[in-house]
Each structure stands twice: as C-alpha cells, then as structure tokens.
Design an enzyme around this catalytic site. Structure first.
Site, mmCIF file in Angstrom:
data_model
loop_
_atom_site.group_PDB
_atom_site.id
_atom_site.type_symbol
_atom_site.label_atom_id
_atom_site.label_comp_id
_atom_site.label_asym_id
_atom_site.label_seq_id
_atom_site.Cartn_x
_atom_site.Cartn_y
_atom_site.Cartn_z
ATOM 1 N N THR A 71 0.848 -1.206 0.000
ATOM 2 C CA THR A 71 0.000 0.000 0.000
ATOM 3 C C THR A 71 0.879 1.249 0.000
ATOM 4 O OG1 THR A 71 -1.728 -1.200 1.190
ATOM 5 C CG2 THR A 71 -1.824 1.212 1.277
ATOM 6 N N ASN A 148 -6.702 -9.717 -6.719
ATOM 7 C CA ASN A 148 -6.684 -10.400 -5.422
ATOM 8 C C ASN A 148 -8.002 -11.102 -5.105
ATOM 9 O OD1 ASN A 148 -7.365 -7.503 -5.298
ATOM 10 N ND2 ASN A 148 -7.950 -7.963 -3.202
ATOM 11 N N GLN A 176 -0.108 -9.826 -6.173
ATOM 12 C CA GLN A 176 -0.597 -11.212 -6.211
ATOM 13 C C GLN A 176 0.070 -12.052 -7.303
ATOM 14 O OE1 GLN A 176 -2.709 -12.584 -4.023
ATOM 15 N NE2 GLN A 176 -3.441 -10.775 -2.940
ATOM 16 N N SER A 193 4.565 -7.091 -2.169
ATOM 17 C CA SER A 193 4.380 -7.161 -0.719
ATOM 18 C C SER A 193 4.986 -8.438 -0.162
ATOM 19 C CB SER A 193 2.872 -7.135 -0.432
ATOM 20 O OG SER A 193 2.635 -7.262 0.954
ATOM 21 N N GLY A 194 5.615 -8.363 1.015
ATOM 22 C CA GLY A 194 6.263 -9.526 1.608
ATOM 23 C C GLY A 194 5.300 -10.617 2.024
ATOM 24 N N HIS A 195 4.182 -10.232 2.639
ATOM 25 C CA HIS A 195 3.354 -11.262 3.286
ATOM 26 C C HIS A 195 2.485 -12.057 2.321
ATOM 27 C CE1 HIS A 195 -0.690 -9.152 3.702
ATOM 28 N NE2 HIS A 195 0.071 -8.130 3.386
ATOM 29 N N THR A 231 14.387 4.323 9.541
ATOM 30 C CA THR A 231 15.345 3.228 9.670
ATOM 31 C C THR A 231 14.749 1.946 9.121
ATOM 32 O OG1 THR A 231 16.233 4.271 11.641
ATOM 33 C CG2 THR A 231 16.747 1.928 11.325
ATOM 34 N N CYS A 313 -10.234 -7.716 2.406
ATOM 35 C CA CYS A 313 -10.310 -6.289 2.744
ATOM 36 C C CYS A 313 -11.755 -5.840 2.681
ATOM 37 C CB CYS A 313 -9.483 -5.466 1.773
ATOM 38 S SG CYS A 313 -7.893 -6.200 1.458
HETATM 39 N N1 PLP Z 1 -2.608 -4.952 -3.852
HETATM 40 C C1 PLP Z 1 -3.145 -6.182 -3.854
HETATM 41 C C2 PLP Z 1 -3.550 -6.790 -5.151
HETATM 42 C C3 PLP Z 1 -3.344 -6.869 -2.659
HETATM 43 O O1 PLP Z 1 -3.880 -8.088 -2.671
HETATM 44 C C4 PLP Z 1 -2.938 -6.252 -1.445
HETATM 45 C C5 PLP Z 1 -3.198 -6.903 -0.153
HETATM 46 O O2 PLP Z 1 -4.282 -7.448 0.058
HETATM 47 C C6 PLP Z 1 -2.347 -4.987 -1.499
HETATM 48 C C7 PLP Z 1 -2.198 -4.359 -2.722
HETATM 49 C C8 PLP Z 1 -1.867 -4.304 -0.263
HETATM 50 O O3 PLP Z 1 -0.721 -4.962 0.237
HETATM 51 P P1 PLP Z 1 -0.159 -4.639 1.682
HETATM 52 O O4 PLP Z 1 -0.931 -5.489 2.636
HETATM 53 O O5 PLP Z 1 1.299 -5.027 1.642
HETATM 54 O O6 PLP Z 1 -0.346 -3.191 1.916
#
Ligand code: PLP
Length: 367
Positions: A71, A148, A176, A193-195, A231, A313
């Site tokens: 994000t 997503n 994704q 994104s890492g997670h 940091t 979300c």
């Molecule tokens: N974009 C997509 C397509 C996502 O699936 C997500 C997370 O659900 C994001 C952006 C946002 O990622 P983050 O959780 O790292 O902010």
C-alpha cells in the site's frame, strides 16, 4: 486445532527458510543499517543482499525501494504522476485493490482527473474504453497483474503499450503475481508485498524504472535514496529477500502444486459458478458462487476452514465487493460468493476436506 488455511490471497504463512533468514537480524545482528560502524555495515550488507534478491525477479534498468507495505509502495509510486508537467489524468482499472483505487480516487480530489476503466463480465479490462480515455494529459495508468479477489490476470503488457503511446507512466500492482508468474517487463513502477509470498508482514517494495522521478512520501533522514525516510528493518528486508529467492527457486514446483490443487478444487466444486475468467486466471485463486447461498451463515457453519467471502479487505470493511459488482454480479450473487486461495503449504487432502465441509454446509442451507 488451527483451521485449514485456504486464504492465501489475504496473506501467506511464513516460509521456514524465511524465518531462518530473519532471526540473526532480530538477535545479535541488531545494528542500525544506517550506522557507519561494523555492526551497522553488516546490517546494511544484509539489506543490500535482500535488495538484489528482490530485484532478481524484476526487470533490468530500475531500482528497488523498500517500504512498509505494498500500500505504501503504491502511494509512493502514484506521486510520480505529480512530477509530469501538463498532465493530470489517472486511469486505473475499476477492479483494482483499494490501495490503488482509493489512492487514485483521492488524487481525484486534488486536481487530478481519475477515470475507472470498466471490465467485461470475465473481469478483463475493456481495452477500447481505456483507449478512449487516454490522451496527452494522461499522467499515469494503473493495472494490477493478478486480481486479489478473482485471480484474473490482466493484459498488463498491452495496457503498458497503450499507456506509453499516450506518454503516460505505467504502474503495475504485482502483489498477487510477483514470485509466481512473469512480471510485465515494460511497466515503469511495480509494487509488491512480503506477506503474500511467504515472507513477513510489514514490508513491501516499489521498483522504479531508471529516469523516473518519484517524490518523497516520508521526509526525514533521507533513507531509501531520499524518498522513504526511516530506519530500515534488516530482519524484514532479509525476510522479503529470502522469500523472493525461494519463490524464484521453487517457481515451477510451486506452480505445478497450485495447479494440482486447483484442478482438484474445480472438480469438487462442480455445482458452483466460477467468478471471473477461467483461462486468464492465476490458478491459486478460486472465487465461486452458488445462487441462494448466505455466505455469512456458511462461514459461521464452517469454522474449521479459513476462507474468505469476496476479498478479505472488502469483508473486513463491510463494503460489498466492488470487483464482483464490476463484473455485473447482482448484490445477491455477490453475497453468495466465496474465495478459496491455495498456497505452497496446502495439500490435496486439505482441499478434499474443505470441499466436503463447504459443500455439505451449502446443501444443508439450500435443501
Ligand atoms: N494490492 C493487492 C492486489 C493486494 O492483494 C494487497 C493486499 O491485500 C495490497 C495491494 C496491499 O498490500 P499490503 O498489505 O502489503 O499493503
């Protein structure tokens, strides 16, 4: 007992190899990567190794900026639109994640003209609508690689060509898709994104093509090439780097596994309708509906499975899914849709068990 986890679009478990890569930087290697002494230099070296590991899955000719999330990376990327003289148009696909969509809509309140480009009933962008919207004042076009919510893969290369013909920058939200499918090589700004790749939460990255000016989003000590002060966490960077490396090494194996899980699921959910394109789709995502079903009830009946109603979300916020609505689904069809997300650590047995539980609960409701 933990539920069976089939929500790998919302987040993924941490890979054991990633945890191992992170631990030294949470223990003895606690130096500040911006300090000039030996501990700082060691931490900084770990950050740079991670940067290279992340960059290895991205196009040549650009730089990686670490951020706290995708994000944040997307918000940073969109700032590039402000640097283009005489251009104030932002065009994004209507089915973008809120990180892109809400940011673009916010720009619409700040002197920009934001356009949401519609999709067809399969979830694929209507290219003729995009063409009609682009012009000499377009600053930035945004399209995600893999959706997503519904897993649909947009034709990002074609969209990028069109954006460039109009002289605009191309932002691709690759959250994704990064580490799983090919990254569009011509995009100018790419967020990840890492997670979502079996890495840690709290870290993302923006790739920026050389020559593109991105204004700072966070001011302060001038870290991350002056655009994202603060940091860095060597542990999070090392985790993201290790996760990217693992994805690269296991890409074929992971894909074969996901395809086998998806094939099993498609056969077991034959009474359901798939939302979104069947062929332009990342197989790890199965978004399906059964008319007449109350998904809120289904979720409380099937507590032993972690899955999602629409997007995590959207369900968290209580908003109905704008993605399913953009496909032309009616509110009742949106409320009867679920998303199953398969990942590296799921097994065929889990998919069979989940199908049994969900189908049984659906039958009980509908009979
Ligand atoms: N974009 C997509 C397509 C996502 O699936 C997500 C997370 O659900 C994001 C952006 C946002 O990622 P983050 O959780 O790292 O902010």
């Amino acid at each position: 007992m933990n539920p069976i986890y089939l929500d790998n679009q919302a987040t993924t478990p941490l890979a054991p190899e990633v945890l191992d890569a992170m631990l030294p930087w949470l223990k003895d290697g606690f130096g500040n990567p911006h300090s000039p002494h030996v501990m700082g230099r060691q931490a900084a070296a770990a950050v740079e190794v991670a940067r290279d590991q992340v960059a290895a899955l991205l196009p040549n000719g650009g730089r990686v900026i670490f951020t706290g999330s995708a994000t944040e990376a997307i918000n940073l990327a969109m700032g590039a639109a402000r640097m283009l003289q005489g251009r104030n148009g932002i065009a994004i696909v209507d089915t973008e994640h809120a990180a892109v969509r809400d940011t673009a809509l916010w720009y619409g309140t700040q002197g920009f003209e934001t356009s949401l480009i519609p999709v067809d009933p399969q979830g694929l962008v209507l290219l003729e609508e995009l063409e009609a919207c682009l012009g000499p004042r377009t600053a930035l076009v945004g399209a995600m690689l893999v959706n997503n919510e519904i897993g649909v893969v947009q034709p990002v290369d074609r969209i990028t060509e069109m954006a460039h013909q109009a002289g605009a920058l191309m932002l691709c939200d690759a959250v994704q898709g990064y580490g799983r499918i090919d990254i569009p090589q011509q995009a100018d700004l790419i967020a990840l994104s890492g997670h979502k790749i079996y890495g840690p939460k709290g870290i993302g990255a923006l790739w920026v093509r050389d020559g593109i000016d991105v204004p700072p989003s966070i001011h302060g000590g001038g870290q991350e090439q002056g655009v994202r002060s603060g940091t860095l966490s060597p542990a999070l960077c090392a985790g993201l780097g290790a996760a990217a490396k693992l994805c690269a090494e296991r890409r074929q194996e992971d894909m074969q596994h996901i395809v086998s899980l998806a094939e099993k699921a498609h056969s077991l959910f034959g009474d359901w309708t798939v939302n979104g394109s069947l062929d332009q789709r990342y197989p790890g995502n199965l978004n399906i509906r059964r008319d007449g079903l109350d998904v809120a009830r289904l979720m409380s009946d099937v507590r032993g499975v972690a899955f999602s109603a629409g997007s995590a979300c959207a369900s968290g916020s209580g908003r109905p899914s704008h993605v399913l609505a953009a496909l032309g689904l009616q509110p009742a069809q949106i409320k009867s849709s679920i998303r199953l997300g398969f990942g590296r650590y799921n097994t065929v047995e889990e998919v069979e068990r989940v199908a049994g539980l969900i189908n049984q609960a659906a039958e009980n409701q509908l009979s």
